[in-house]
Design a protein around this motif. Structure first.
Motif, PDB file in Angstrom:
ATOM      1  N   SER A 109      30.551  19.411  11.950  1.00  0.00           N
ATOM      2  CA  SER A 109      29.841  18.858  13.116  1.00  0.00           C
ATOM      3  C   SER A 109      28.765  19.819  13.622  1.00  0.00           C
ATOM      4  O   SER A 109      27.835  19.408  14.318  1.00  0.00           O
ATOM      5  N   LYS A 111      29.759  23.317  14.620  1.00  0.00           N
ATOM      6  CA  LYS A 111      30.373  24.279  15.562  1.00  0.00           C
ATOM      7  C   LYS A 111      29.868  25.700  15.386  1.00  0.00           C
ATOM      8  O   LYS A 111      29.470  26.353  16.354  1.00  0.00           O
ATOM      9  N   THR A 112      29.909  26.180  14.132  1.00  0.00           N
ATOM     10  CA  THR A 112      29.544  27.574  13.888  1.00  0.00           C
ATOM     11  C   THR A 112      28.087  27.824  14.283  1.00  0.00           C
ATOM     12  O   THR A 112      27.774  28.792  14.992  1.00  0.00           O
ATOM     13  N   THR A 246      25.140  17.333  18.295  1.00  0.00           N
ATOM     14  CA  THR A 246      24.265  18.025  17.331  1.00  0.00           C
ATOM     15  C   THR A 246      23.525  17.010  16.478  1.00  0.00           C
ATOM     16  O   THR A 246      23.834  15.813  16.496  1.00  0.00           O
ATOM     17  N   GLY A 272      21.713  19.508  20.058  1.00  0.00           N
ATOM     18  CA  GLY A 272      21.222  20.341  18.964  1.00  0.00           C
ATOM     19  C   GLY A 272      20.087  19.591  18.282  1.00  0.00           C
ATOM     20  O   GLY A 272      20.238  18.430  17.914  1.00  0.00           O
ATOM     21  N   THR A 273      18.951  20.261  18.155  1.00  0.00           N
ATOM     22  CA  THR A 273      17.779  19.544  17.644  1.00  0.00           C
ATOM     23  C   THR A 273      17.278  20.101  16.311  1.00  0.00           C
ATOM     24  O   THR A 273      16.152  19.846  15.919  1.00  0.00           O
ATOM     25  N   GLU A 275      18.400  23.089  12.746  1.00  0.00           N
ATOM     26  CA  GLU A 275      19.356  24.053  12.198  1.00  0.00           C
ATOM     27  C   GLU A 275      19.162  25.466  12.734  1.00  0.00           C
ATOM     28  O   GLU A 275      20.038  26.302  12.621  1.00  0.00           O
TER      29      GLU A 275
HETATM   30  P1  GDP Z   1      30.972  23.451  11.434  1.00  0.00           P
HETATM   31  O1  GDP Z   1      31.728  23.120  10.181  1.00  0.00           O
HETATM   32  O2  GDP Z   1      31.348  22.545  12.539  1.00  0.00           O
HETATM   33  O3  GDP Z   1      31.081  24.886  11.824  1.00  0.00           O
HETATM   34  O4  GDP Z   1      29.443  23.138  11.125  1.00  0.00           O
HETATM   35  P2  GDP Z   1      28.245  24.115  10.750  1.00  0.00           P
HETATM   36  O5  GDP Z   1      27.828  24.909  11.910  1.00  0.00           O
HETATM   37  O6  GDP Z   1      28.583  24.868   9.514  1.00  0.00           O
HETATM   38  O7  GDP Z   1      27.075  23.045  10.473  1.00  0.00           O
HETATM   39  C1  GDP Z   1      27.147  22.096   9.432  1.00  0.00           C
HETATM   40  C2  GDP Z   1      25.713  21.798   8.968  1.00  0.00           C
HETATM   41  O8  GDP Z   1      24.997  21.146  10.013  1.00  0.00           O
HETATM   42  C3  GDP Z   1      24.922  23.044   8.651  1.00  0.00           C
HETATM   43  O9  GDP Z   1      24.141  22.802   7.496  1.00  0.00           O
HETATM   44  C4  GDP Z   1      24.023  23.233   9.871  1.00  0.00           C
HETATM   45  O10 GDP Z   1      22.817  23.884   9.550  1.00  0.00           O
HETATM   46  C5  GDP Z   1      23.780  21.803  10.273  1.00  0.00           C
HETATM   47  N1  GDP Z   1      23.460  21.635  11.692  1.00  0.00           N
HETATM   48  C6  GDP Z   1      24.136  22.074  12.771  1.00  0.00           C
HETATM   49  N2  GDP Z   1      23.543  21.702  13.916  1.00  0.00           N
HETATM   50  C7  GDP Z   1      22.439  20.983  13.560  1.00  0.00           C
HETATM   51  C8  GDP Z   1      21.401  20.309  14.290  1.00  0.00           C
HETATM   52  O11 GDP Z   1      21.356  20.258  15.526  1.00  0.00           O
HETATM   53  N3  GDP Z   1      20.442  19.691  13.550  1.00  0.00           N
HETATM   54  C9  GDP Z   1      20.461  19.692  12.186  1.00  0.00           C
HETATM   55  N4  GDP Z   1      19.490  19.039  11.548  1.00  0.00           N
HETATM   56  N5  GDP Z   1      21.426  20.308  11.474  1.00  0.00           N
HETATM   57  C10 GDP Z   1      22.396  20.958  12.139  1.00  0.00           C
END
Ligand code: GDP
Length: 437
Positions: A109, A111-112, A246, A272-273, A275
């Motif tokens: 989603s 988070k990180t 996000t 979140g807009t 990466e």
């Molecule tokens: P987690 O598993 O919840 O920790 O998710 P991650 O932080 O690893 O994010 C998963 C993917 O979503 C990654 O490739 C991020 O770069 C992407 N991502 C996160 N937030 C956004 C956002 O606001 N916009 C876009 N386009 N990608 C995002």
């Protein structure tokens, strides 16, 4: 985020614009179309229904403010309801020291990434100085590594343990943060691919162990109604304090954002807009509502008019108009009210489409001249401008430091305006509508 809704609503609004008085029939038609637009944009059906109902009730019960056209009032009602559905005022994060934030949500989603984004936000806004990122995903070393990299890149402290007991790790992390005098600690947790009771139970235990300032769900906007469902589940179990939506950069519909607050009662705090770590924006329901309506800042304009021109004054002048006794004194009052709303150039920008009128230059000097001319008239002349003959015109021109032509022009315009106003007095009251400065 709301491109779909915005484009369609704009077309619907164009349909009613110019019709002047809004009737029950055209309200019904437009609202029906708005409801369809909402459903197509994946807005929850209950939300769509309630929204339409509220706008309808308010529109029909609205007392028409004579200084604004009723389309504008209708748009303002839609705007206000959009805000109320999007979540009223955003108060941001709690102002606590140390600020402890627990991030929860499904795997993938965001988070990180969001943990780092919040850190950057706190630092840039000068809310926190020393920020600690904590990785609690005991099962995925890659997830911990990802957070560590983000922490290093942004000069944040980082804490994790290679231990299965995430509760113990969390507690140690908290103590580490306290020892290092961190004023913000952001806990990134393990997420599952689908909602899992086991994962929720783990998070609940964590919530009981540490006193968090904020428990925030990170949800992917592109999941639409599924994101709302996820939020409902997480909230029921954990009692969320906020949501971060996000990937709104990839979501043209906006259905999740519009349904979230109404269905879950939890406010959206950020979106979140993108990466990058600085792609996190505070969620502003009012600005989003304006952009959905593509109305420039029409709402501020309406509010300015409401604030500046008292209802009583409006009524008084409206009565005068009906009796055709509108004088230069009244005109002067109106002019002052208009000026007290700020520079005309700024007001023009607030009018729908006003931004496209960019090159029109309003000469505020002309307004000053108009004012000077009126002030150079005698009391009698202001009430009975028909007595202003050639020699009086010359005297007024001299007294106001303007010219005979300018005085003539103003008198002509005033007469025209009076005629026009008399004609349209029953519909609306805007003395400046047809006035060419
Ligand atoms: P987690 O598993 O919840 O920790 O998710 P991650 O932080 O690893 O994010 C998963 C993917 O979503 C990654 O490739 C991020 O770069 C992407 N991502 C996160 N937030 C956004 C956002 O606001 N916009 C876009 N386009 N990608 C995002």
């Amino acid at each position: 985020m709301f491109e779909t809704i915005s484009a369609k609503i704009n077309n619907l609004i164009k349909k009613i614009t110019g019709q002047g008085i809004i009737t029950e029939k055209n309200i019904e038609e437009v609202l029906h179309d708005i409801r369809m637009t909402f459903l197509e944009a994946d807005v929850n059906y209950k939300v769509a229904k309630e929204f339409i109902e509220r706008v309808k009730q308010k529109s029909l019960g609205q007392i028409v403010l004579k200084s604004l056209t009723s389309e504008q009032q209708f748009i303002k009602i839609i705007h206000d309801e959009l805000i109320s559905f999007l979540g009223d005022k955003n108060s941001g994060l709690k102002k606590e020291k140390p600020l402890t934030i627990l991030l929860v949500g499904l795997q993938g989603s965001g988070k990180t990434t969001t943990a780092a984004k919040i850190g950057v936000y706190l630092k840039t806004e000068k809310i926190s100085e020393k920020i600690l990122l904590i990785a609690l995903d005991t099962k995925r070393p890659a997830a911990r590594e990802q957070l560590k990299n983000l922490a290093d890149k942004n000069n944040f402290l980082f804490y994790t343990e290679n231990d299965d007991n995430f509760l113990k790790t969390a507690e140690n992390a908290y103590n580490f943060g306290m020892d290092k005098f961190c004023d913000a600690m952001i806990f990134d947790t393990a997420g599952t691919l689908h909602i899992s009771e086991e994962n929720l139970d783990d998070l609940k235990k964590l919530k009981e162990k540490i006193k968090f300032s904020e428990i925030i769900l990170v949800a992917d906007a592109m999941l639409g109604q599924e994101a709302v469902n996820i939020a409902k589940n997480f909230n029921e179990k954990l009692g969320l304090t906020g949501i971060i939506l996000t990937k709104v950069d990839g979501d043209a519909k906006g259905g999740a954002a519009l349904s979230m607050k109404y269905i879950t009662s939890v406010p959206i705090k950020f979106i979140g807009t993108g990466e990058k770590v600085n792609n996190l924006n505070l969620f502003h329901p009012d600005r989003i509502a304006s952009s959905i309506l593509g109305m420039g800042d029409i709402v501020s304009l309406v509010e300015k008019v409401q604030k500046t021109i008292s209802e009583e004054e409006t009524k008084k002048q409206f009565e005068k108009l009906k009796k055709a006794s509108f004088t230069f004194d009244d005109f002067l009052t109106q002019l002052k009210q208009l000026q007290s709303m700020g520079p005309l150039q700024d007001l023009i920008k607030m009018i729908p489409g006003g931004n496209n009128l960019g090159n029109i230059v309003i000469d505020e000097k002309n307004i000053k001249h108009t004012e000077a001319i009126i002030l150079s008239m005698t009391e009698k002349e202001r009430v009975m401008p028909e007595i202003i003959n050639e020699s009086r015109k010359r005297r007024i021109a001299h007294g106001s430091g303007t010219s005979y032509e300018k005085v003539n022009k103003l008198l002509k315009q005033f007469n025209q305006m009076k005629k026009l106003l008399k004609k349209s007095a029953k519909e609306k009251f805007n003395p400046f509508k047809n006035f060419n400065f």
